[in-house]
Enzyme design. Structure first.
Site, PDB file in Angstrom:
ATOM      1  CD  GLU A   7      42.114   7.555  23.323  1.00  0.00           C
ATOM      2  OE1 GLU A   7      41.151   7.067  22.696  1.00  0.00           O
ATOM      3  OE2 GLU A   7      42.019   7.968  24.483  1.00  0.00           O
TER       4      GLU A   7
ATOM      5  CD  GLU B 212      37.790  10.501  23.831  1.00  0.00           C
ATOM      6  OE1 GLU B 212      36.720   9.955  24.133  1.00  0.00           O
ATOM      7  OE2 GLU B 212      38.381  10.294  22.764  1.00  0.00           O
TER       8      GLU B 212
END
Ligand code: GAL
Length: 682
Positions: A315, A156
C-alpha cells in the site's frame, strides 16, 4: 526475467492496489468504468476482499460470493490479477453480538464494544472458528481461480488483547520460557525488588495499564508474547488457506517499524514480506531527499527479512492520506519517484491504497487513483498511468535482487528494552533515529546496506554497524565475535551490551557476554548531556578532524584496543572515546559518544575500504540502488532534487527512454534513470 520473480504470470512488476468493488455493487457502470480505467493506468493487479466480511457473510452461515466471482472473472478477462485478502481485519456486527469474546480487551482490562477494525482477540476460539469458516470458503471457491496471485491475510495485524484468556495464554507462554520454574522467572525479573516475587505462575498478570508496569523483564516478555500470539493467529489463518491451496503464496501487510510486533519473528510465517508505506512527503521540516531516504530505510528493513526474493510494496497513497497531521498532496513527480524507489530497493510491486475513493465514512477523503471526480485525466491519474508505463519498461528487472555487503543491526528487542529502561533521557534516547541516521549516511555514500536482527546470519556481510545494541540475545555476542573473527569490520556504540534477554544488567562491565574482550574496552560511566551541553571527539587519525558530541558520552577503560579519538573537554577530557581492536581477521570499533553520522564519515569510509566495499559517489539529493540478476544489473538513480543531476561512470541502456548510456548522464529533477548493465561474457 530471473526465476525469483514474485509473479511470473505478470511478466514483470505488479501495479495496482486495494480495490473495494463491494462498496459499489449498486453501480455496475462504475465497476465497468473501473476496469477501463485500470487498463488505462497500466494496472495489472488488485487486492480484493480486505474488510469485506459483512458483504461475504451478512448473516452467520449465509454466504454471498457471486459478486466476488464476477469481479475476479471480469478483471481476469481484462488481464488484471487478484491478490485475495481474508476479511478478518474487521468483524461483521452479528459476530460481535453473538460472540462478544471476539472483541478485544484494552490494557485497562475493559472489553471493547463492536466497531472500527483491527481489534479482535487473537486467542478467542470462537473468533478463530468463524475466521476458519470464512477463510475456507474463500480458499475453496477462489483458490484455483486463474486470476489469483496470492492470499493476503487480514490487514495490518497489530495491537494486543488483554482479556482473561490472553492472560492465561501469557502464563502458559511464560511456563514454557522458564521451563515451569517460577524461581527462574523470579531471578530473571529481579522480583525481590519492591516485593514483586511470585510464588507461582498463576500469580503473574500481564502489565496492565493500571497494574504492574515496573518490572522490565515482564514488560519485555509481554511484548514478545504479543508477537508470539499475533504470529500464532497469522499462522492459524495461513494454515486454513494452505490446507485448501498449498501452492498459493501468502503474505500479510506490515506497517513500517511498527513498535508493537517484532516483524522478524513473523516474517518466516509468510511466503513474501509486504508492507504499507505512508511517508510525510514535502513536509516543512526536512528535504524530500531526507523523507525519501527514511522511506528507503523502511523498504530495506522489509527487504532484509527475506534476502532471497523481492518484497512487496502493498500500500501507498497515490495522492494524499487523510490521517497525517497535515494531509498535503504529493507534488508532481513525487509519486513516480516513490514508486520507482520501492522497485529500486527490491520490491516487485507498486501498489496503492486505494483504487477508487469511497463516498462515505472514515476514509472518504483518503487519496486514490480515481477521485470523486471520476475522471481519467486528473493529475493523480496521469501520474499513476506514468508509473504503469514505466513499470512495463522495467519489467525485465522483476525478480532481481539487491545484494548488500554491509548491514545495519536494528533489533526490536533492543528497541523495546531501551524504551523501557529507566536511564538516559527519555527525549534523547532516539534508538530508531540513531539507526536510521547512520544508515542514511551509508546511503548518501552510495553503499547498499541491509537492516538485520542481531542474531541474523552475518556471513553475507563484510561490514556491520550495531548502534546502541543495549540488549543482547543469547546468540548475539557469539554472532558478532564470529563476524569479526572471519574478517568483518564491526562498529558498536555507547549503550551496548548492558542487559541480557531478560533486561538484567551484565556484571563485570558493559558490553557484556564477552563483548568487552571483542572490543577491548569496558564502559565505566555513561554521561547523559543536557540539550545545550557539548563535547567533542578529537581524532588521532590524520584528516578525521574533531566530531561534536551531543546527548551521550561514555567513559572507557581500554584494555587492549587502539585509541583513535579522545574527549576534548569536561572532567574526562583526554580519555578515550573511539577505539579499534584487531580481532581475528577483522576489526571491532567502539564509538563511546553520540556524534552526527556526517561527522563520522571518515570512520565509515575507512571501514568500507578495509571491507573492500566501493562507495558510489553521488551528487546531493540523488539516491542509488542496484538490483542484480543473471543477465546483468539494473542501476537505479533517483534524483529527489529540484535541479538536474549529472553523473558519470555508467555504460548500458537507460530503460525508461531506451537510449544508450556511455559514461556521463543526467537525471532530470524529481525523476529517475534506470541503467541496465549487461553482464559481459568472459
Ligand atoms: C492502511 C490500511 C488501509 C487504509 C490505509 C489508509 O494502514 O491498511 O486499510 O486504512 O492505511 O492510509
Amino acid at each position: 526475467m530471473e526465476n525469483t520473480a514474485l509473479f511470473p504470470a505478470l511478466g514483470g512488476f505488479a501495479h495496482g492496489g486495494d480495490y473495494n468493488p463491494e462498496q459499489w455493487l449498486d453501480r455496475p457502470d462504475i465497476l465497468r468504468e473501473d476496469i477501463r480505467m485500470m487498463k488505462l493506468a497500466g494496472v495489472n493487479c488488485v487486492t480484493l476482499g480486505v474488510f469485506s466480511w459483512s458483504v461475504c457473510e451478512p448473516r452467520e452461515g449465509e454466504f454471498h460470493f457471486d459478486w466476488l466471482r464476477e469481479v475476479m472473472d471480469s478483471l481476469f478477462e481484462n488481464g488484471i490479477y487478484t491478490i485475495l485478502a481474508t476479511p478478518s481485519g474487521a468483524r461483521p456486527a452479528w459476530l460481535d453480538r453473538q460472540y462478544p469474546e471476539a472483541m478485544r480487551v484494552s490494557a485497562q482490562g475493559v472489553r471493547n464494544r463492536h466497531g472500527v477494525r483491527h481489534n479482535h482477540c487473537m486467542t478467542s476460539p470462537k473468533y478463530r472458528e468463524k475466521v476458519r469458516i470464512i477463510d475456507r470458503e474463500l480458499a475453496r471457491r477462489f483458490g484455483r481461480h486463474p486470476g489469483l496471485l496470492m492470499f493476503h491475510v487480514s490487514n495490518e495485524l497489530g495491537g494486543a488483547c488483554w482479556c482473561d484468556l490472553c492472560a492465561e495464554k501469557f502464563r502458559d507462554y511464560l511456563r514454557d520460557v522458564f521451563h515451569d520454574d517460577i524461581e527462574a522467572l523470579n531471578r530473571a525479573w529481579w522480583t525481590t525488588f519492591w516485593s514483586h516475587r511470585y510464588a507461582s505462575f498463576d500469580e503473574v498478570e500481564p502489565p496492565y495499564a493500571n497494574g504492574e508496569g515496573s518490572v522490565m523483564g515482564l514488560n519485555l516478555e509481554w511484548k514478545r508474547f504479543t508477537t508470539h500470539s499475533m504470529n500464532d493467529f497469522l499462522r492459524f489463518e495461513i494454515g486454513v488457506l494452505r490446507a485448501e491451496c498449498p501452492d498459493v503464496p501468502v503474505t500479510t501487510n506490515f506497517m513500517t517499524l511498527y513498535n508493537g510486533l517484532d516483524y522478524r519473528r513473523m516474517a518466516p510465517s509468510v511466503d513474501v514480506v509486504s508492507w504499507d508505506s505512508y511517508p510525510r512527503y514535502e513536509n516543512d521540516y526536512e528535504s524530500l531527499y531526507e523523507t525519501m531516504a527514511e522511506n528507503a530505510f523502511h523498504h530495506t528493513v522489509m527487504r532484509s527479512m527475506k534476502r532471497d526474493k523481492p518484497f512487496m510494496l502493498m500500500e501507498s497513497a497515490p495522492g494524499l492520506v487523510n490521517w497525517h497531521e497535515f494531509n498535503k498532496v504529493k507534488r508532481p513527480g513525487t509519486h513516480f519517484l516513490a514508486c520507482l524507489q520501492a522497485i529500486a530497493c527490491g520490491s516487485d510491486t507498486a501498489q496503492y491504497f486505494q483504487w477508487r475513493k469511497g463516498r462515505g465514512s472514515f476514509e472518504q477523503y483518503h487519496g486514490a487513483v480515481v477521485d470523486h471526480l471520476g475522471a481519467d485525466d486528473t493529475r493523480i491519474f496521469r501520474e499513476t498511468a506514468e508509473v504503469g508505463a514505466a513499470l512495463k519498461r522495467l519489467a525485465p528487472a522483476a525478480g532481481t535482487l539487491v545484494k548488500a555487503k554491509a548491514a545495519l543491526i536494528f533489533d526490536w528487542d533492543a528497541r523495546w528494552a531501551i524504551q523501557d529502561a529507566k536511564a538516559l533521557a527519555e527525549s534523547t534516547k532516539r534508538y530508531e533515529e540513531t539507526c536510521i541516521g547512520i544508515w542514511k549516511e551509508f546511503l548518501r555514500m552510495g553503499v547498499e546496506m541491509d537492516v538485520v536482527a542481531s542474531d541474523a546470519d552475518l556471513t553475507p556481510y563484510r561490514l556491520a554497524v550495531a548502534p546502541m545494541l543495549y540488549l543482547l540475545q543469547p546468540r548475539t555476542a557469539a554472532n558478532l565475535r564470529r563476524f569479526v573473527e572471519n574478517g568483518g569490520q564491526l562498529l558498536a556504540t555507547y549503550f551496548t551490551g548492558c542487559v541480557d534477554k531478560d533486561a538484567l544488567c551484565y556484571l563485570g562491565g558493559f558490553p557484556g557476554d564477552g563483548l568487552a574482550e571483542l572490543f577491548g574496552v569496558v564502559s565505566e560511566e555513561i554521561d547523559t548531556l543536557y540539550p545545550a551541553d557539548r563535547n567533542a571527539v578529537r581524532c588521532t587519525e590524520p584528516g578525521w578532524g574533531e566530531w561534536e558530541v551531543r546527548d551521550y558520552a561514555e567513559t572507557l577503560r581500554v584494555a587492549d584496543a587502539e585509541v583513535l579519538g579522545s574527549y576534548a573537554s569536561d572532567f574526562y577530557a583526554g580519555t578515550p572515546a573511539l577505539t579499534r581492536k584487531a580481532f581475528g581477521a577483522g576489526h571491532a570499533y567502539y564509538m563511546a559518544a553520540r556524534c552526527t553520522p556526517a561527522a563520522m564519515r571518515p570512520l565509515f569510509a575507512h571501514m568500507l575500504a578495509d571491507a573492500g566495499i566501493l562507495p558510489r559517489p553521488l551528487p546531493e539529493g540523488v539516491e542509488f540502488h542496484l538490483r542484480e540478476g543473471a543477465s546483468g544489473a539494473y542501476a537505479f538513480y533517483l534524483n529527489h532534487g529540484a535541479e538536474p543531476a549529472s553523473l558519470s561512470g555508467e555504460t548500458g541502456v537507460e530503460l525508461l527512454t531506451g537510449l544508450p548510456v556511455s559514461g556521463s548522464f543526467t537525471i532530470p529533477p524529481k525523476h529517475a534513470v534506470v541503467i541496465f548493465r549487461h553482464k559481459t561474457k568472459r
